[in-house]
Scaffold this motif. Structure first.
Motif, PDB file in Angstrom:
ATOM      1  N   LYS A   4       0.829  -1.211   0.000  1.00 15.17           N
ATOM      2  CA  LYS A   4       0.000   0.000   0.000  1.00 15.17           C
ATOM      3  C   LYS A   4       0.863   1.261   0.000  1.00 15.17           C
ATOM      4  O   LYS A   4       0.594   2.224  -0.739  1.00 15.17           O
ATOM      5  CB  LYS A   4      -0.891  -0.021   1.248  1.00 15.17           C
ATOM      6  N   TYR A   5       1.936   1.233   0.810  1.00 16.20           N
ATOM      7  CA  TYR A   5       2.767   2.432   0.903  1.00 16.20           C
ATOM      8  C   TYR A   5       3.699   2.574  -0.307  1.00 16.20           C
ATOM      9  O   TYR A   5       4.049   3.685  -0.703  1.00 16.20           O
ATOM     10  CB  TYR A   5       3.534   2.436   2.219  1.00 16.20           C
ATOM     11  N   ILE A   6       4.079   1.441  -0.863  1.00 11.10           N
ATOM     12  CA  ILE A   6       4.870   1.523  -2.107  1.00 11.10           C
ATOM     13  C   ILE A   6       4.053   2.245  -3.178  1.00 11.10           C
ATOM     14  O   ILE A   6       4.545   3.118  -3.905  1.00 11.10           O
ATOM     15  CB  ILE A   6       5.268   0.109  -2.578  1.00 11.10           C
ATOM     16  N   GLU A   7       2.780   1.870  -3.224  1.00 10.12           N
ATOM     17  CA  GLU A   7       1.889   2.486  -4.223  1.00 10.12           C
ATOM     18  C   GLU A   7       1.727   3.983  -3.969  1.00 10.12           C
ATOM     19  O   GLU A   7       1.736   4.796  -4.897  1.00 10.12           O
ATOM     20  CB  GLU A   7       0.530   1.786  -4.178  1.00 10.12           C
ATOM     21  N   LEU A   8       1.600   4.331  -2.686  1.00  8.29           N
ATOM     22  CA  LEU A   8       1.444   5.754  -2.361  1.00  8.29           C
ATOM     23  C   LEU A   8       2.721   6.543  -2.670  1.00  8.29           C
ATOM     24  O   LEU A   8       2.666   7.674  -3.152  1.00  8.29           O
ATOM     25  CB  LEU A   8       1.072   5.914  -0.884  1.00  8.29           C
ATOM     26  N   ILE A   9       3.846   5.929  -2.377  1.00  8.06           N
ATOM     27  CA  ILE A   9       5.121   6.621  -2.653  1.00  8.06           C
ATOM     28  C   ILE A   9       5.263   6.877  -4.157  1.00  8.06           C
ATOM     29  O   ILE A   9       5.629   7.971  -4.599  1.00  8.06           O
ATOM     30  CB  ILE A   9       6.312   5.783  -2.118  1.00  8.06           C
ATOM     31  N   GLN A  10       4.952   5.848  -4.931  1.00  7.41           N
ATOM     32  CA  GLN A  10       5.065   6.012  -6.390  1.00  7.41           C
ATOM     33  C   GLN A  10       4.071   7.074  -6.889  1.00  7.41           C
ATOM     34  O   GLN A  10       4.413   7.907  -7.735  1.00  7.41           O
ATOM     35  CB  GLN A  10       4.800   4.684  -7.091  1.00  7.41           C
ATOM     36  N   ALA A  11       2.855   7.048  -6.339  1.00  8.23           N
ATOM     37  CA  ALA A  11       1.858   8.040  -6.751  1.00  8.23           C
ATOM     38  C   ALA A  11       2.337   9.447  -6.411  1.00  8.23           C
ATOM     39  O   ALA A  11       2.124  10.392  -7.185  1.00  8.23           O
ATOM     40  CB  ALA A  11       0.516   7.745  -6.076  1.00  8.23           C
ATOM     41  N   ASP A  12       2.996   9.578  -5.293  1.00  6.32           N
ATOM     42  CA  ASP A  12       3.519  10.878  -4.889  1.00  6.32           C
ATOM     43  C   ASP A  12       4.592  11.346  -5.885  1.00  6.32           C
ATOM     44  O   ASP A  12       4.581  12.494  -6.345  1.00  6.32           O
ATOM     45  CB  ASP A  12       4.113  10.762  -3.478  1.00  6.32           C
ATOM     46  N   GLY A  35      -0.898  10.064 -17.589  1.00  9.74           N
ATOM     47  CA  GLY A  35      -1.205   9.637 -16.231  1.00  9.74           C
ATOM     48  C   GLY A  35      -1.689   8.190 -16.204  1.00  9.74           C
ATOM     49  O   GLY A  35      -1.885   7.557 -17.242  1.00  9.74           O
ATOM     50  N   TYR A  36      -1.883   7.696 -14.983  1.00 15.01           N
ATOM     51  CA  TYR A  36      -2.283   6.291 -14.804  1.00 15.01           C
ATOM     52  C   TYR A  36      -3.570   5.962 -15.580  1.00 15.01           C
ATOM     53  O   TYR A  36      -3.681   4.903 -16.198  1.00 15.01           O
ATOM     54  CB  TYR A  36      -2.530   5.979 -13.330  1.00 15.01           C
ATOM     55  N   LYS A  78      -4.671  -0.315 -11.249  1.00 18.78           N
ATOM     56  CA  LYS A  78      -3.791  -0.979 -10.277  1.00 18.78           C
ATOM     57  C   LYS A  78      -2.677  -1.744 -10.996  1.00 18.78           C
ATOM     58  O   LYS A  78      -1.524  -1.742 -10.537  1.00 18.78           O
ATOM     59  CB  LYS A  78      -4.618  -1.938  -9.410  1.00 18.78           C
ATOM     60  N   THR A  79      -3.019  -2.374 -12.092  1.00 21.32           N
ATOM     61  CA  THR A  79      -2.010  -3.110 -12.870  1.00 21.32           C
ATOM     62  C   THR A  79      -1.013  -2.145 -13.498  1.00 21.32           C
ATOM     63  O   THR A  79       0.181  -2.447 -13.579  1.00 21.32           O
ATOM     64  CB  THR A  79      -2.701  -3.944 -13.967  1.00 21.32           C
ATOM     65  N   VAL A  80      -1.517  -0.993 -13.919  1.00 27.32           N
ATOM     66  CA  VAL A  80      -0.617   0.025 -14.479  1.00 27.32           C
ATOM     67  C   VAL A  80       0.428   0.420 -13.441  1.00 27.32           C
ATOM     68  O   VAL A  80       1.634   0.454 -13.715  1.00 27.32           O
ATOM     69  CB  VAL A  80      -1.415   1.273 -14.930  1.00 27.32           C
ATOM     70  N   LYS A  81      -0.036   0.681 -12.238  1.00 31.34           N
ATOM     71  CA  LYS A  81       0.889   1.098 -11.174  1.00 31.34           C
ATOM     72  C   LYS A  81       1.896  -0.001 -10.877  1.00 31.34           C
ATOM     73  O   LYS A  81       3.088   0.265 -10.662  1.00 31.34           O
ATOM     74  CB  LYS A  81       0.094   1.435  -9.912  1.00 31.34           C
ATOM     75  N   SER A  82       1.411  -1.206 -10.852  1.00 37.03           N
ATOM     76  CA  SER A  82       2.282  -2.335 -10.552  1.00 37.03           C
ATOM     77  C   SER A  82       3.347  -2.517 -11.635  1.00 37.03           C
ATOM     78  O   SER A  82       4.537  -2.703 -11.346  1.00 37.03           O
ATOM     79  CB  SER A  82       1.417  -3.586 -10.427  1.00 37.03           C
ATOM     80  N   ARG A  83       2.910  -2.425 -12.894  1.00 34.95           N
ATOM     81  CA  ARG A  83       3.874  -2.579 -14.000  1.00 34.95           C
ATOM     82  C   ARG A  83       4.883  -1.447 -14.011  1.00 34.95           C
ATOM     83  O   ARG A  83       6.065  -1.643 -14.284  1.00 34.95           O
ATOM     84  CB  ARG A  83       3.133  -2.594 -15.343  1.00 34.95           C
ATOM     85  N   LEU A  84       4.368  -0.269 -13.720  1.00 35.00           N
ATOM     86  CA  LEU A  84       5.252   0.893 -13.708  1.00 35.00           C
ATOM     87  C   LEU A  84       6.333   0.723 -12.638  1.00 35.00           C
ATOM     88  O   LEU A  84       7.525   1.005 -12.877  1.00 35.00           O
ATOM     89  CB  LEU A  84       4.419   2.150 -13.445  1.00 35.00           C
ATOM     90  N   PHE A  85       5.919   0.235 -11.481  1.00 33.12           N
ATOM     91  CA  PHE A  85       6.880   0.059 -10.396  1.00 33.12           C
ATOM     92  C   PHE A  85       7.924  -0.995 -10.770  1.00 33.12           C
ATOM     93  O   PHE A  85       9.134  -0.783 -10.602  1.00 33.12           O
ATOM     94  CB  PHE A  85       6.162  -0.336  -9.101  1.00 33.12           C
ATOM     95  N   THR A  86       7.449  -2.110 -11.294  1.00 30.57           N
ATOM     96  CA  THR A  86       8.377  -3.180 -11.684  1.00 30.57           C
ATOM     97  C   THR A  86       9.331  -2.689 -12.772  1.00 30.57           C
ATOM     98  O   THR A  86      10.541  -2.945 -12.723  1.00 30.57           O
ATOM     99  CB  THR A  86       7.589  -4.402 -12.196  1.00 30.57           C
ATOM    100  N   ALA A  87       8.766  -1.993 -13.759  1.00 34.90           N
ATOM    101  CA  ALA A  87       9.596  -1.483 -14.858  1.00 34.90           C
ATOM    102  C   ALA A  87      10.673  -0.547 -14.330  1.00 34.90           C
ATOM    103  O   ALA A  87      11.837  -0.606 -14.741  1.00 34.90           O
ATOM    104  CB  ALA A  87       8.713  -0.763 -15.874  1.00 34.90           C
TER     105      ALA A  87
END
Lengths: 241, 179
Positions: free
Chosen positions: A5-13, B143-144, B156-165
């Motif tokens: 949850k916080y990883i997601e928030l950090i990235q969103a920030d 944006g997402y 949610k999948t977009v965010k996940s892929r973006l993080f992994t990438a």
């Protein structure tokens, strides 16, 4: 280990997409977690590198190549395989041409302005022929067209054809003095014009070729800036209506 | 005329207005080319993809749903075409790392060419599906929500892929001395 949850928030920030309602919660979490702060800093660095990639200008002839492959009802596209560097700049003001023809025209050449009764802007003192009283082909589709997107000049030239005449419509913008040479059947017509500073408003100008036996023969176009030939092209029309 | 919305321009294109299509090409030629270039790392392929994209846009103008954003549609076509090109490449060409594309004459002219080349090299080390989200986010600045619409993925999948990438790119960039 950071919570998802916080990883997601950090990235969103970092991406500027953090919901306002989550801001305080994330701030508290960042204050409490060195690992979270490290992740945020690391993401920022990675994003900064990715954002630093400058956009690349497409090849200069790409737009022309795209447009030459498109056939719209309004204007036929070019045949494939020609090397072209054309495009169209819709925002630029239109260059008004003073129509000055070289002598020796056998065909009857007439210059007129589409959609306007104000013809004072045209210098037609040396034009062979007479002013057209109406626009005979304005509502028809062009039979050929070129778009130009060069440093010195951009715009389009379209060829219309009716049963009795052919009309070249010029819609050009130039950043300085420009000469256009229209050659047809061994004869030449020359247009010269100044850049936008000398232009007033917008308009389209045309050269009417209404001599006999012209349909089907190619019309050559040369664009000359500062005495240098910057582009050549040919417009073609069907041999008969 | 140049300030017409994409929707209005599409409507004019449908009526045979060539100039409206020219404006659309002028508006989207550069982002489409850049998206393809970053996906493919080859100027000629990016050029071909850009031409194909506009041809497909033109051919399917009647299928365009104006309730969707035009750029979502054209970027989706661009990414799909780029991925198609990647699929046609011989396997050994698919991961090119830091190999120099000798045909990248356009990019060679840029002052930041070296850095861009290293980033591009890093991009080519990650899977195309991850590269696509990076291109949409960092090259096309979307944006997402838009990315999800273009890739037909939940946010949610977009965010996940973006993080992994980004994690994978961090490693690849690090090995090139860039982070």
């Amino acid at each position: 280990m950071l919570e998802e949850k916080y990883i997601e928030l950090i990235q969103a920030d970092v991406d500027g997409e953090l919901p306002e309602r989550s801001r305080a919660e994330l701030s508290r979490y960042l204050l409490a977690s060195a690992e979270a702060r490290a992740l945020r800093d690391e993401l920022r660095r990675t994003c900064a590198v990715l954002d630093s990639v400058e956009p690349v200008e497409p090849p200069a002839d790409l737009r022309g190549a795209i447009l030459s492959g498109i056939k719209l009802p309004g204007a036929p596209a070019r045949s494939a395989g020609r090397a072209r560097a054309f495009g169209f700049s819709p925002q630029a003001p239109v260059l008004r041409y003073a129509a000055v023809f070289a002598g020796g025209l056998i065909v009857s050449a007439v210059a007129f302005q589409f959609g306007s009764t104000d013809r004072a802007a045209l210098d037609v003192t040396q034009v062979a022929g007479t002013m057209a009283s109406q626009d005979p082909v304005a509502n028809s589709a062009p039979v050929d067209a070129v778009s130009i997107d060069l440093e010195q000049v951009s715009g389009s030239v379209r060829l219309f054809q009716s049963a009795t005449m052919r009309v070249l419509e010029f819609d050009l913008t130039a950043d300085g003095p420009l000469e256009v040479v229209v050659s047809h059947d061994g004869q030449e017509a020359r247009f010269s014009g100044d850049g936008p500073a000398g232009a007033a408003g917008s308009g389209r100008y045309a050269l009417v070729l209404n001599g006999p036996g012209q349909a089907g023969s190619p019309i050559g176009l040369k664009f000359i800036a500062s005495g240098v030939l910057i582009h050549e092209d040919v417009l073609e029309s069907p041999a008969s209506e | 005329m140049s300030e017409d919305s994409d929707g209005i321009l599409v409507a004019r294109c449908r009526k045979g207005d060539r100039r409206a299509f020219e404006i659309l090409v002028g508006r989207y030629e550069k982002p489409v080319f850049n998206a393809a270039l970053r996906m493919l790392r080859n100027t000629e392929d990016a050029r071909d993809v850009t031409q194909t994209v506009f041809l497909k846009v033109f051919e399917h103008l009647d299928d365009y749903d104006p309730s969707y954003r035009f750029y979502s549609w054209i970027y989706r076509i661009a990414l799909n075409e780029s991925i198609n090109v990647l699929g046609r490449r011989p396997r050994h060409d698919q991961v090119v790392g830091d190999e120099v594309d000798e045909r990248q004459g356009v990019e060679d002219e840029l002052a930041s060419e070296q850095a861009s080349q290293r980033v591009q090299g890093a991009l080519m080390t990650i899977k195309a599906e991850y590269r696509a989200v990076i291109v949409l986010k960092h090259i096309l600045d979307l944006g997402y929500e838009d990315i999800g619409r273009i890739l037909d993925l939940p946010e949610k999948t977009v965010k996940s892929r973006l993080f992994t990438a980004r994690q994978q790119l961090k490693e690849a960039l690090g090995s090139r001395g860039m982070t």
